[in-house]
Design a protein around this motif. Structure first.
Motif, PDB file in Angstrom:
ATOM      1  N   HIS A 202       0.820  -1.215   0.000  1.00  0.00           N
ATOM      2  CA  HIS A 202       0.000   0.000   0.000  1.00  0.00           C
ATOM      3  C   HIS A 202       0.858   1.271   0.000  1.00  0.00           C
ATOM      4  N   LEU A 203       2.047   1.198   0.586  1.00  0.00           N
ATOM      5  CA  LEU A 203       2.973   2.335   0.490  1.00  0.00           C
ATOM      6  C   LEU A 203       3.380   2.543  -0.962  1.00  0.00           C
ATOM      7  N   LEU A 204       3.746   1.468  -1.636  1.00  0.00           N
ATOM      8  CA  LEU A 204       4.141   1.578  -3.045  1.00  0.00           C
ATOM      9  C   LEU A 204       2.965   2.052  -3.900  1.00  0.00           C
ATOM     10  N   GLN A 251      14.657  -8.518  -0.266  1.00  0.00           N
ATOM     11  CA  GLN A 251      13.647  -7.954   0.624  1.00  0.00           C
ATOM     12  C   GLN A 251      13.929  -6.489   0.969  1.00  0.00           C
ATOM     13  N   PHE A 252      15.187  -6.131   0.972  1.00  0.00           N
ATOM     14  CA  PHE A 252      15.584  -4.780   1.402  1.00  0.00           C
ATOM     15  C   PHE A 252      15.537  -3.796   0.247  1.00  0.00           C
ATOM     16  N   VAL A 253      16.083  -4.197  -0.889  1.00  0.00           N
ATOM     17  CA  VAL A 253      16.221  -3.285  -2.029  1.00  0.00           C
ATOM     18  C   VAL A 253      15.225  -3.626  -3.137  1.00  0.00           C
ATOM     19  N   ARG A 254      15.254  -4.878  -3.593  1.00  0.00           N
ATOM     20  CA  ARG A 254      14.472  -5.219  -4.794  1.00  0.00           C
ATOM     21  C   ARG A 254      12.969  -5.154  -4.521  1.00  0.00           C
ATOM     22  N   TRP A 255      12.538  -5.379  -3.293  1.00  0.00           N
ATOM     23  CA  TRP A 255      11.097  -5.351  -3.000  1.00  0.00           C
ATOM     24  C   TRP A 255      10.485  -4.002  -3.368  1.00  0.00           C
ATOM     25  N   TYR A 256      11.299  -2.961  -3.371  1.00  0.00           N
ATOM     26  CA  TYR A 256      10.817  -1.610  -3.701  1.00  0.00           C
ATOM     27  C   TYR A 256      11.269  -1.178  -5.099  1.00  0.00           C
ATOM     28  N   MET A 257      12.500  -1.509  -5.451  1.00  0.00           N
ATOM     29  CA  MET A 257      13.026  -1.097  -6.765  1.00  0.00           C
ATOM     30  C   MET A 257      12.344  -1.859  -7.919  1.00  0.00           C
ATOM     31  N   ASP A 258      12.140  -3.145  -7.771  1.00  0.00           N
ATOM     32  CA  ASP A 258      11.581  -3.930  -8.881  1.00  0.00           C
ATOM     33  C   ASP A 258      10.162  -3.488  -9.263  1.00  0.00           C
ATOM     34  N   ILE A 260       8.848  -0.556  -8.866  1.00  0.00           N
ATOM     35  CA  ILE A 260       8.897   0.798  -9.421  1.00  0.00           C
ATOM     36  C   ILE A 260       9.528   0.815 -10.820  1.00  0.00           C
ATOM     37  N   PHE A 261      10.610   0.063 -10.985  1.00  0.00           N
ATOM     38  CA  PHE A 261      11.344   0.161 -12.254  1.00  0.00           C
ATOM     39  C   PHE A 261      11.129  -1.030 -13.199  1.00  0.00           C
ATOM     40  N   LEU A 262      10.665  -2.164 -12.687  1.00  0.00           N
ATOM     41  CA  LEU A 262      10.453  -3.342 -13.539  1.00  0.00           C
ATOM     42  C   LEU A 262       8.999  -3.807 -13.525  1.00  0.00           C
ATOM     43  N   GLN A 263       8.175  -3.100 -12.755  1.00  0.00           N
ATOM     44  CA  GLN A 263       6.744  -3.414 -12.671  1.00  0.00           C
ATOM     45  C   GLN A 263       6.456  -4.836 -12.186  1.00  0.00           C
ATOM     46  N   GLN A 264       7.290  -5.345 -11.291  1.00  0.00           N
ATOM     47  CA  GLN A 264       6.996  -6.668 -10.715  1.00  0.00           C
ATOM     48  C   GLN A 264       7.696  -6.812  -9.362  1.00  0.00           C
ATOM     49  N   TYR A 265       7.135  -7.661  -8.499  1.00  0.00           N
ATOM     50  CA  TYR A 265       7.807  -7.988  -7.243  1.00  0.00           C
ATOM     51  C   TYR A 265       8.815  -9.095  -7.492  1.00  0.00           C
ATOM     52  N   PRO A 266       9.922  -9.093  -6.737  1.00  0.00           N
ATOM     53  CA  PRO A 266      10.822 -10.252  -6.811  1.00  0.00           C
ATOM     54  C   PRO A 266      10.065 -11.491  -6.343  1.00  0.00           C
ATOM     55  N   SER A 267      10.379 -12.644  -6.917  1.00  0.00           N
ATOM     56  CA  SER A 267       9.710 -13.863  -6.471  1.00  0.00           C
ATOM     57  C   SER A 267      10.715 -14.994  -6.424  1.00  0.00           C
ATOM     58  N   GLY A 268      10.416 -16.003  -5.654  1.00  0.00           N
ATOM     59  CA  GLY A 268      11.300 -17.160  -5.522  1.00  0.00           C
ATOM     60  C   GLY A 268      10.851 -18.004  -4.360  1.00  0.00           C
ATOM     61  N   GLN A 278      -3.746  -6.093  -6.379  1.00  0.00           N
ATOM     62  CA  GLN A 278      -4.853  -6.182  -7.333  1.00  0.00           C
ATOM     63  C   GLN A 278      -4.370  -5.923  -8.752  1.00  0.00           C
ATOM     64  N   ALA A 279      -5.150  -6.385  -9.704  1.00  0.00           N
ATOM     65  CA  ALA A 279      -4.819  -6.170 -11.118  1.00  0.00           C
ATOM     66  C   ALA A 279      -4.623  -4.675 -11.357  1.00  0.00           C
ATOM     67  N   GLY A 280      -3.557  -4.325 -12.048  1.00  0.00           N
ATOM     68  CA  GLY A 280      -3.311  -2.921 -12.368  1.00  0.00           C
ATOM     69  C   GLY A 280      -2.452  -2.191 -11.346  1.00  0.00           C
ATOM     70  N   ASP A 281      -2.297  -2.769 -10.153  1.00  0.00           N
ATOM     71  CA  ASP A 281      -1.525  -2.066  -9.124  1.00  0.00           C
ATOM     72  C   ASP A 281      -0.084  -1.825  -9.554  1.00  0.00           C
ATOM     73  N   LEU A 282       0.534  -2.844 -10.165  1.00  0.00           N
ATOM     74  CA  LEU A 282       1.956  -2.681 -10.499  1.00  0.00           C
ATOM     75  C   LEU A 282       2.155  -1.620 -11.565  1.00  0.00           C
ATOM     76  N   ALA A 283       1.202  -1.509 -12.484  1.00  0.00           N
ATOM     77  CA  ALA A 283       1.290  -0.441 -13.489  1.00  0.00           C
ATOM     78  C   ALA A 283       1.170   0.925 -12.810  1.00  0.00           C
ATOM     79  N   THR A 284       0.334   1.011 -11.786  1.00  0.00           N
ATOM     80  CA  THR A 284       0.188   2.276 -11.041  1.00  0.00           C
ATOM     81  C   THR A 284       1.489   2.617 -10.322  1.00  0.00           C
ATOM     82  N   ILE A 285       2.090   1.593  -9.709  1.00  0.00           N
ATOM     83  CA  ILE A 285       3.320   1.821  -8.941  1.00  0.00           C
ATOM     84  C   ILE A 285       4.465   2.280  -9.849  1.00  0.00           C
TER      85      ILE A 285
END
Ligand code: GBH
Length: 442
Positions: A202-204, A251-258, A260-268, A278-285
């Motif tokens: 929600h911050l992002l 968790q420290f860097v990529r959770w916020y950078m990805d 914003i700049f890659l439109q996705q959360y890191p996963s693994g 929700q759908a569309g959130d990453l495009a908003t971020i």
């Protein structure tokens, strides 16, 4: 007196900006003055057992009542830029509904006072002091808080945007999410990974919505976000340490950078999943940004052994117990420059806590000067490698309320005597002024 002087080869481009940074709850005080509503940090700091020595931000540096003379202090440093935050509950006491003209007028005077002194105002909209009224409705765990934040951003952008050198939405969302909601060290004090993930999202989301709202309202100031960042170093080349370093960095860097700049959360397999996306959130971020603010203090040292292996510590630790590792600033900047397509960067915070005291009118803080010199050298090394950095803000202008450490930790270029509110320039302040002066002459 003979103050330490900067090396003459520590030089930056002529257009490079020099500044100092603060945040509202850490310096303002005046917690009940001028119609300010309570924030989650008022609630938290007044809860017994949460903050060292029971310290609160009720008075802090009393900046709310000493703003004009503090502006003179900033001016005396020779900086051209000042980064401060707006206390949301001072301008909108509940975080929704009515605006408080007296609070808005305070920031008008602050911005005008800076401009009158030739200092560029860099505004942070959120440095952790959420109006308690919004926490009462679920705080950042609630999606609605992001909507309220966007409205707050629009109003502030319209009010101050034409006079601001930059506006950033959030300061260090990792700290709010993790320290505030997973580790229970900061307000609101939860210890729940699921809540932490919702808060981070929600911050992002609120960042993206705020940028959209400010752009739609025609705000002309450069817009961005400030993230706390560190490179991560495995303590050994064991597979476990390497995996830990990778996960911690994610968790420290990529959770916020990805996002914003890659439109996705890191996963693994070893990373959590947020359950409120929700759908569309990453495009908003992933809104285009005009700048990225980087706060750097130390590296992440990752040891999976029990007990953990300590870092070699060649250059010591600060009064916070953080390792001095200037190379980490070069490494971090070079890494993110390679991993993402970035807008211009500002170092929006970098600083050192030291147990300073005034002796015969003087504060000798050689460890801070060492920290500043070595980190500026490390910054220059990154710029030499092609990273586009436009300015540096020392954290902080003056000693202030260091969150859960209360007044015990001192980061300032000015020493603050909390009983008299007297500010005394430390040796590092003179050193910084000399460094900046070196550039003005060049
Ligand atoms: C900043 O946070 C804040 O923006 C500012 O308000 C604050 O006063 C200032 O720094 C000094 O603390 O925590 O031991 O795992 C910096 C927060 C510091 C969080 C380094 C991560 C890593 C070492 N970051 N920390 S540790």
């Amino acid at each position: 007196p003979n103050y330490p002087t900067p090396p003459s080869d520590l030089t930056f481009p002529p257009a490079f900006h020099w500044g100092v940074a603060t945040s509202a709850y850490q310096i303002e005080g005046g917690a009940k003055d001028g119609g300010r509503g309570p924030s989650i940090w008022d609630t938290y700091s007044h809860t017994p057992g949460k903050v060292l020595n029971g310290d609160t931000g009720d008075v802090a540096c009393d900046h709310y009542h000493r703003m004009e003379s503090d502006l003179d202090l900033i001016k005396s440093l020779g900086v051209d830029s000042y980064r401060f935050s707006i206390a949301w509950p001072r301008v909108q006491p509940l975080g929704y509904g009515a605006w408080n003209e007296e609070g808005l007028a305070f920031y008008d005077r602050l911005v005008d006072g800076l401009l009158a002194r030739g200092i560029a105002p860099h505004i942070t909209l959120y440095h952790w002091d959420l109006p308690q009224g919004l926490q009462d409705q679920g705080g950042w765990e609630s999606r609605q808080t992001a909507v309220h934040f966007a409205e707050y951003a629009r109003v502030m952008g319209q009010r101050l945007g034409a006079r601001a050198a930059s506006i950033c939405t959030h300061n260090e969302p990792w700290c709010t999410a993790v320290l505030g909601n997973e580790l229970g060290r900061f307000a609101p004090g939860f210890k729940d990974t699921k809540i932490m993930l919702r808060v981070a999202h929600h911050l992002l989301l609120s960042h993206g919505l705020a940028l959209q709202a400010m752009r739609a309202a025609g705000v002309k100031a450069p817009l961005g976000i400030v993230l706390n960042m560190s490179p991560s170093t495995p303590a050994s080349d064991s597979a476990a340490d390497i995996a830990m370093a990778k996960r911690d960095y994610a968790q420290f860097v990529r959770w916020y950078m990805d996002p914003i700049f890659l439109q996705q959360y890191p996963s693994g397999p070893d990373l959590p999943v947020c359950d409120v996306v929700q759908a569309g959130d990453l495009a908003t971020i992933a809104q285009p940004m005009d700048f990225l603010g980087v706060n750097y203090y130390t590296r992440l040292w990752c040891s999976s052994a029990t007990p953990p292996v300590a870092p070699p510590n060649a250059m010591g630790v600060s009064d916070m117990g953080w390792e001095n590792y200037p190379q980490g600033l070069t490494d971090l900047l070079v890494q993110i420059h390679g991993d993402y397509t970035l807008p211009p960067i500002y170092i929006t915070e970098n600083g050192f806590a030291n147990a300073d005291s005034v002796v015969d009118g003087r504060v000798s803080d050689a460890p801070r000067i060492d920290y500043m010199r070595t980190h500026l050298q490390a910054l220059k090394a990154a710029m030499d490698k092609g990273v586009d950095v436009r300015g540096f803000f020392y954290w902080s202008l003056m000693d202030n309320y260091e969150w859960d450490s209360g007044y015990a930790k001192r980061f300032g270029l000015f020493h603050v005597d909390y009983s008299s509110q007297v500010r005394t320039a430390k040796d590092s302040a003179h050193w910084y002024t000399a460094l900046i002066g070196q550039h003005r002459k060049a």
